[in-house]
Each structure stands twice: as C-alpha cells, then as structure tokens.
Design a protein around this motif. Structure first.
Motif, PDB file in Angstrom:
ATOM      1  N   THR A  67     -60.557  42.592 -24.731  1.00  0.00           N
ATOM      2  CA  THR A  67     -60.639  43.084 -26.244  1.00  0.00           C
ATOM      3  C   THR A  67     -60.967  44.469 -26.392  1.00  0.00           C
ATOM      4  OG1 THR A  67     -61.959  40.871 -26.564  1.00  0.00           O
ATOM      5  CG2 THR A  67     -62.130  42.659 -28.420  1.00  0.00           C
ATOM      6  N   GLY A  69     -62.048  47.896 -28.984  1.00  0.00           N
ATOM      7  CA  GLY A  69     -62.278  48.437 -30.439  1.00  0.00           C
ATOM      8  C   GLY A  69     -61.457  49.979 -30.449  1.00  0.00           C
ATOM      9  N   THR A  72     -63.515  54.177 -26.794  1.00  0.00           N
ATOM     10  CA  THR A  72     -64.438  55.186 -26.060  1.00  0.00           C
ATOM     11  C   THR A  72     -65.422  54.917 -25.214  1.00  0.00           C
ATOM     12  OG1 THR A  72     -66.052  54.863 -27.990  1.00  0.00           O
ATOM     13  CG2 THR A  72     -64.299  56.300 -28.659  1.00  0.00           C
ATOM     14  N   SER A 133     -70.247  59.013 -30.268  1.00  0.00           N
ATOM     15  CA  SER A 133     -68.997  58.654 -30.510  1.00  0.00           C
ATOM     16  C   SER A 133     -69.065  58.265 -31.838  1.00  0.00           C
ATOM     17  CB  SER A 133     -68.608  57.790 -29.435  1.00  0.00           C
ATOM     18  OG  SER A 133     -69.431  56.756 -29.514  1.00  0.00           O
ATOM     19  N   THR A 138     -66.202  51.882 -32.902  1.00  0.00           N
ATOM     20  CA  THR A 138     -66.364  50.615 -33.743  1.00  0.00           C
ATOM     21  C   THR A 138     -67.548  49.925 -33.660  1.00  0.00           C
ATOM     22  OG1 THR A 138     -65.014  49.033 -32.440  1.00  0.00           O
ATOM     23  CG2 THR A 138     -63.854  50.172 -33.774  1.00  0.00           C
TER      24      THR A 138
HETATM   25  C1  FAD Z   1     -67.953  61.650 -26.715  1.00  0.00           C
HETATM   26  C2  FAD Z   1     -68.550  60.159 -26.409  1.00  0.00           C
HETATM   27  C3  FAD Z   1     -70.153  60.063 -26.807  1.00  0.00           C
HETATM   28  C4  FAD Z   1     -70.539  58.718 -26.516  1.00  0.00           C
HETATM   29  N1  FAD Z   1     -71.837  58.781 -26.803  1.00  0.00           N
HETATM   30  C5  FAD Z   1     -72.533  57.312 -26.793  1.00  0.00           C
HETATM   31  C6  FAD Z   1     -74.002  57.284 -27.147  1.00  0.00           C
HETATM   32  O1  FAD Z   1     -74.606  58.290 -27.637  1.00  0.00           O
HETATM   33  N2  FAD Z   1     -74.401  56.260 -26.831  1.00  0.00           N
HETATM   34  C7  FAD Z   1     -73.719  55.006 -26.447  1.00  0.00           C
HETATM   35  O2  FAD Z   1     -74.289  53.694 -26.526  1.00  0.00           O
HETATM   36  N3  FAD Z   1     -72.445  54.999 -25.948  1.00  0.00           N
HETATM   37  C8  FAD Z   1     -71.956  56.231 -26.225  1.00  0.00           C
HETATM   38  N4  FAD Z   1     -70.567  56.421 -25.885  1.00  0.00           N
HETATM   39  C9  FAD Z   1     -69.793  55.346 -25.458  1.00  0.00           C
HETATM   40  C10 FAD Z   1     -68.945  54.277 -26.382  1.00  0.00           C
HETATM   41  O3  FAD Z   1     -68.451  55.176 -27.455  1.00  0.00           O
HETATM   42  C11 FAD Z   1     -69.859  53.102 -26.899  1.00  0.00           C
HETATM   43  O4  FAD Z   1     -70.016  52.258 -25.721  1.00  0.00           O
HETATM   44  C12 FAD Z   1     -69.135  52.437 -28.041  1.00  0.00           C
HETATM   45  O5  FAD Z   1     -69.938  51.439 -28.468  1.00  0.00           O
HETATM   46  C13 FAD Z   1     -67.710  52.083 -27.656  1.00  0.00           C
HETATM   47  O6  FAD Z   1     -66.879  51.248 -28.962  1.00  0.00           O
HETATM   48  P1  FAD Z   1     -65.406  51.181 -28.838  1.00  0.00           P
HETATM   49  O7  FAD Z   1     -65.094  50.809 -30.283  1.00  0.00           O
HETATM   50  O8  FAD Z   1     -64.840  52.454 -28.621  1.00  0.00           O
HETATM   51  O9  FAD Z   1     -65.268  50.191 -27.946  1.00  0.00           O
HETATM   52  P2  FAD Z   1     -64.369  50.092 -26.579  1.00  0.00           P
HETATM   53  O10 FAD Z   1     -64.215  51.160 -25.672  1.00  0.00           O
HETATM   54  O11 FAD Z   1     -62.802  49.705 -27.109  1.00  0.00           O
HETATM   55  O12 FAD Z   1     -64.695  48.733 -26.155  1.00  0.00           O
HETATM   56  C14 FAD Z   1     -66.210  48.695 -25.282  1.00  0.00           C
HETATM   57  C15 FAD Z   1     -66.226  47.416 -24.773  1.00  0.00           C
HETATM   58  O13 FAD Z   1     -66.544  46.399 -25.929  1.00  0.00           O
HETATM   59  C16 FAD Z   1     -65.737  45.289 -25.816  1.00  0.00           C
HETATM   60  N5  FAD Z   1     -65.260  45.078 -27.052  1.00  0.00           N
HETATM   61  C17 FAD Z   1     -64.791  45.998 -28.003  1.00  0.00           C
HETATM   62  N6  FAD Z   1     -64.923  45.414 -29.320  1.00  0.00           N
HETATM   63  C18 FAD Z   1     -65.258  43.987 -28.966  1.00  0.00           C
HETATM   64  C19 FAD Z   1     -65.203  42.987 -30.004  1.00  0.00           C
HETATM   65  N7  FAD Z   1     -65.058  42.891 -31.411  1.00  0.00           N
HETATM   66  N8  FAD Z   1     -65.515  41.953 -29.410  1.00  0.00           N
HETATM   67  C20 FAD Z   1     -66.078  41.845 -28.133  1.00  0.00           C
HETATM   68  N9  FAD Z   1     -65.876  42.798 -27.365  1.00  0.00           N
HETATM   69  C21 FAD Z   1     -65.497  43.779 -27.897  1.00  0.00           C
HETATM   70  C22 FAD Z   1     -64.696  45.940 -24.677  1.00  0.00           C
HETATM   71  O14 FAD Z   1     -63.925  44.741 -24.160  1.00  0.00           O
HETATM   72  C23 FAD Z   1     -65.288  46.677 -24.011  1.00  0.00           C
HETATM   73  O15 FAD Z   1     -65.830  45.825 -22.886  1.00  0.00           O
HETATM   74  C24 FAD Z   1     -69.850  57.582 -26.079  1.00  0.00           C
HETATM   75  C25 FAD Z   1     -68.488  57.801 -25.515  1.00  0.00           C
HETATM   76  C26 FAD Z   1     -68.032  58.934 -25.628  1.00  0.00           C
HETATM   77  C27 FAD Z   1     -66.463  59.094 -25.461  1.00  0.00           C
END
Ligand code: FAD
Length: 473
Positions: A67, A69, A72, A133, A138
C-alpha cells in the motif's frame, strides 16, 4: 500477458492500472535512500470496495500488495517487493465531513496532511500533527507510520487524533473501528493496533480525526547557542519550569549552515546550536510563556534570543526548520535520515556521541530534530555508490542504535521500522514482544499478502504461501 493485470483492468478500468516501465518508475522508491524496486503494476482504487476487490484478486494470484500514499516514507515502507502490486490510494482524496459540533473530520486516506490542517483552520479549528513532509504526505501514510511532527511535544502524534478507522483486511472484509464518541471501551482497542502498522495488517480506507479549537495566539523564538550543552540545559529547564512549548526544535552547526544557505532567514552561522521554540494558546498565556522561555534561554547560556515580530517572520523561521532535510540533501548524492530517540535527559550525551561516531568513521553527519521529544535526526550525507563509505555508514549506524538502546531509547521515534530498521527491531523489543508482533501479523494476514518482509523478515512468517523473495534491499 499477465492474467492478474487483465482482471485488475476489468475491475478498476484500464486507466487505473499502470504496467509500463516508465509509468512504474516513480513508484519504485520512497524517501529512503538506496532502496528501489520496480513493482509488477500500480493500481489506483477509488473506494473501499475496489480496495477489497484488488486484495481478493492479489490473494488468488498469490501476489503481495504494497500500500502506498505519497511515498515520502523514510524507512522503506512503501518500497515495492519484487513482483508486488502497488496499491496507491492517491485517488481517494476527499474530505468527507467536517463536524464542528463534535470536533471531528472524516477523510479518505489519500488526503494530504496540509489539506486537513487547512480545512480545519478555515473552520477555526486545529489539526496539530505536522510532519515536515505535510505538504505532500497523506493521512493514510501518517496513520500507517503514526507520524509525528514539530508540535509533538505539546500535542502528541497522529495516534492522539485518530478516533476511528475504516480498514480493509487481507481477506477483503471491511471493518470500522472507533467512532465519534469521546469515550468508548467496548472490546479490545483494535483501532490502535492499525495505527503504526506500516501497511502490514490492513489497508486504511477512511480516517475519523479529532480536532481542537484553534489556539488564539502563537509566539516564535529562535535561541542561539555557542555550546550545544547549553541548548540541552535550556530544554530541561523549560520543562522543569512546567512550560510545555508547542514546538522545541534543534539544529546543529552543520544543519544551521546548510539551512541558511538554502532558506536565507538570517540564522547565526557561528552558532553550535539553535533552538526554534513556539508557545501557543490563550494570548495572555502564550505571551507569558514566551517571556519565561526567553528568560530561561538567556540564563542558560543563549548568546541571542530572537523573537519573530509578526506571523510572516514566524512562518519563515518554521519553514527554515522544515527545510532542513531538503537543505542537507543538496550536499551529497545520498542522504540517509535516521530518527534515533532517547529520553530527553540523554540528549546532550547522544549528540556528543553522534559527533564522536562521525569523527571516528570519517563520515559527514548533520543532526537536527524534535529536541523536546528526545527525537534526533542524525543525517548521513554520503554516496551510495562508494561501497567502502557505505560500510562505514552501516557500522556508524549500528553504533548509534546500540547507544540509543543502551540509553533506554528507541530505534525509531516516528519514521517506522519498514526495511531500514528491521535489523535492529528484535534487539529493541526482546524475544517475547517480537514473537507477539509476528503472531498478530499471522492472525490478521495468514497468507502474508500485505507488505510482507517489512518490520520483520518474511522468512520468519511460517504459514505464508505467497511467493516472493525476502528482501529488496
Ligand atoms: C522531507 C521529509 C520530512 C519528513 N518529516 C517527517 C516528520 O516530521 N515526522 C514524521 O513522522 N515523518 C516525517 N517524514 C516521513 C514521512 O513523510 C511520513 O512517514 C509520512 O507519514 C508518510 O506518508 P506517505 O503518504 O508519504 O506514506 P508512504 O510513504 O506512501 O507510506 C508509508 C507507509 O504507510 C503505508 N501506508 C500508506 N498508506 C496506507 C494506508 N492507507 N493504509 C495502510 N497502510 C498505508 C505504506 O505501506 C508504508 O508502509 C518526512 C519525510 C520527508 C521526505
């Protein structure tokens, strides 16, 4: 010819299934360095029923599902496994309800975190979790990683704002966990089991979020230190004075220089550390706390304390902190951002330890992070093509995690285990807790369909009958 792809196209429509290499490339990696793998296909379901249908077809074809989002993530959670199907939820991006009477918002998983904050703000309400991020990530990814942010010290993390979830399980059943009630103790708290489960237990298809009234005032301060220990002492003194700032962030010398070069906000280039501190709440309380914080910072060795004169300057300073990762990422081809977290009292020791590791291994490590939470981001500036240096990075990382655990800390404060921290998980949890984790996975996902090989090894999953390699590292 791929019969699974044909059936997915029949069910979702051809436009919602990608298979061409150039279309798959953007889904081959997430924000984690040095991990990439092309998936078999990427699908974009439009609702929970389509998610359930995709899981059903994948299960029949014995193909794992990852899965995703926005991708990031910083622990490899949404990096595909070889031959896997990527289930991308970005089409499910609607805010379904904002119920101001009950202070809740119901959203689909693909809504961006910033859009949730903005919608709440427009209604005079407040959604506090603010990962760096948030403009891209998401809410589904936030829930799956239990994301934290810059306001974690006072307001907590994503878990503290999830009142309910709709989750599609590996067998295709759709369950709703939680509701709008402030209190509810009926049955086990299964909702919390899915928060932070990194896509390994179910697919989150709807989230019911708790909102707060918007704080009426906010004050932003930037304290400069010639010595890092003085910054750490300031943090302890602020907490000891029974003040819980909304934000208490730290940048070390290397990060200060990079951020200033990137964002040009007037950060002091000769400082060893800066603290970005925000107080918020009732105007009188927020102002009083800001004054107390300023006094504490000065008496604990701050060489300068700058107060943002207006909202624009406050946003500029917070934006500078948020740009730390991007600023550092410009320096070397590969940026590996870790999130070792220690009890607050151990922060100064831990930062010195990381500096020692950096010097001993001849590595470039910049450190910033959520000081108020004890959550550090030692960031390796390196080059994944330099094999010798990557070996030194691995050794340095192990030393940092060993020391983190020795101090009673955790290998991840917010980024999750995914693939990146998997080697250290048993060391932190111990055998009994680790086995319990695997037992939960086996119960909810007996075929190992959902993001297998993340958090712990797939080979340790005895009942699995889905065929795929154990790792893509
Ligand atoms: C510049 C930068 C800054 C950041 N700062 C922070 C911060 O301050 N704090 C922090 O906690 N993180 C931070 N992060 C990390 C990241 O942004 C977070 O972990 C965020 O929650 C990931 O969201 P995403 O939508 O990109 O998920 P993805 O990267 O697409 O997925 C992350 C995980 O969630 C699972 N997943 C996604 N959607 C679902 C769903 N609907 N149901 C079940 N599983 C799902 C995926 O399988 C994967 O294991 C940062 C990243 C970057 C690049």
């Amino acid at each position: 010819m791929d019969p699974l792809v044909d059936r997915l196209r029949e069910r979702l429509g051809a436009a919602q299934v990608l298979t061409e290499k150039e279309d798959l490339l953007p889904y081959a990696f997430d924000g984690t360095a040095a991990l990439r793998q092309l998936p078999r296909a990427v699908v974009f379901p439009g609702d929970a029923a389509e998610v359930a249908a995709v899981l059903g077809l994948a299960r029949e074809a014995r193909v794992p599902v990852v899965t995703r989002g926005s991708g990031t993530g910083l622990s490899g959670g949404s990096v595909p496994l070889p031959g896997a199907l990527v289930l991308c939820l970005l089409r499910m991006n609607r805010i379904l309800e904002l119920d101001a009477q009950n202070l809740v918002m119901r959203v689909q998983p693909g809504v961006r975190t910033q859009a949730i904050y903005d919608a709440a703000d427009a209604a005079g309400l407040f959604y506090p979790p603010d990962p760096g991020s948030m403009k891209i990530s998401t809410i589904g990814g936030n829930v799956a990683e239990n994301a934290g942010g810059l306001r974690g010290l006072k307001y907590g993390v994503t878990r503290n704002y999830v009142m309910g979830l709709e989750v599609v399980l590996a067998d295709g059943s759709i369950c709703r966990l939680g509701n709008k009630c402030v209190k509810d103790v009926a049955g086990y708290n299964l909702r919390d089991l899915f928060i932070g489960s990194e896509g390994t237990l179910g697919v989150v298809t709807e989230v019911l979020l708790r909102l707060l009234p918007k704080p009426a005032a906010r004050h932003t301060l930037l304290a400069t230190y010639a010595r890092m220990d003085a910054a750490a002492a300031t943090v302890s003194a602020i907490i000891a004075a029974k003040i819980i700032p909304c934000t208490l962030e730290f940048l070390d010398r290397k990060t200060i220089r990079c951020v200033e070069d990137f964002a040009k906000v007037g950060l002091p280039l000769d400082a060893e550390a800066v603290l970005l501190i925000e107080t918020d709440g009732h105007p009188a309380a927020a102002a009083d706390e800001a004054s107390q914080v300023e006094t504490i910072a000065r008496t604990h060795g701050a060489t300068d304390v700058r107060r943002a004169r207006d909202a624009a300057e406050a946003v500029q300073l917070a934006t500078a902190r948020r740009s730390a990762f991007s600023a550092l990422a410009r320096l070397k081809p590969t940026t590996i951002l870790e999130d070792a977290t220690v009890p607050r009292s151990e922060l100064a020791h831990m930062i010195r330890f990381i500096e020692g590791v950096s010097a001993r291994h001849g590595l470039d490590i910049a450190t910033f992070g959520h000081f108020g939470d004890g959550n550090l981001h030692p960031t390796f500036l390196t080059n994944e093509r330099d094999t010798a240096e990557m070996h030194r990075v691995e050794a340095a990382m192990k030393e940092i995690f060993d020391e983190t655990l020795r101090l009673g800390g955790t290998i991840t404060g917010e980024h999750g285990v995914g693939l990146a921290k998997k080697p250290y998980l048993r060391q932190q949890l111990g055998d009994a807790s680790y086995t319990l984790l695997q037992a939960v996975k086996r119960t909810l996902d007996p075929d190992g369909l959902l993001n297998p090989g993340k958090i712990f090894d797939f080979s340790e999953h005895p009942t699995s009958n889905v065929e795929h390699p154990t790792s893509n590292g």
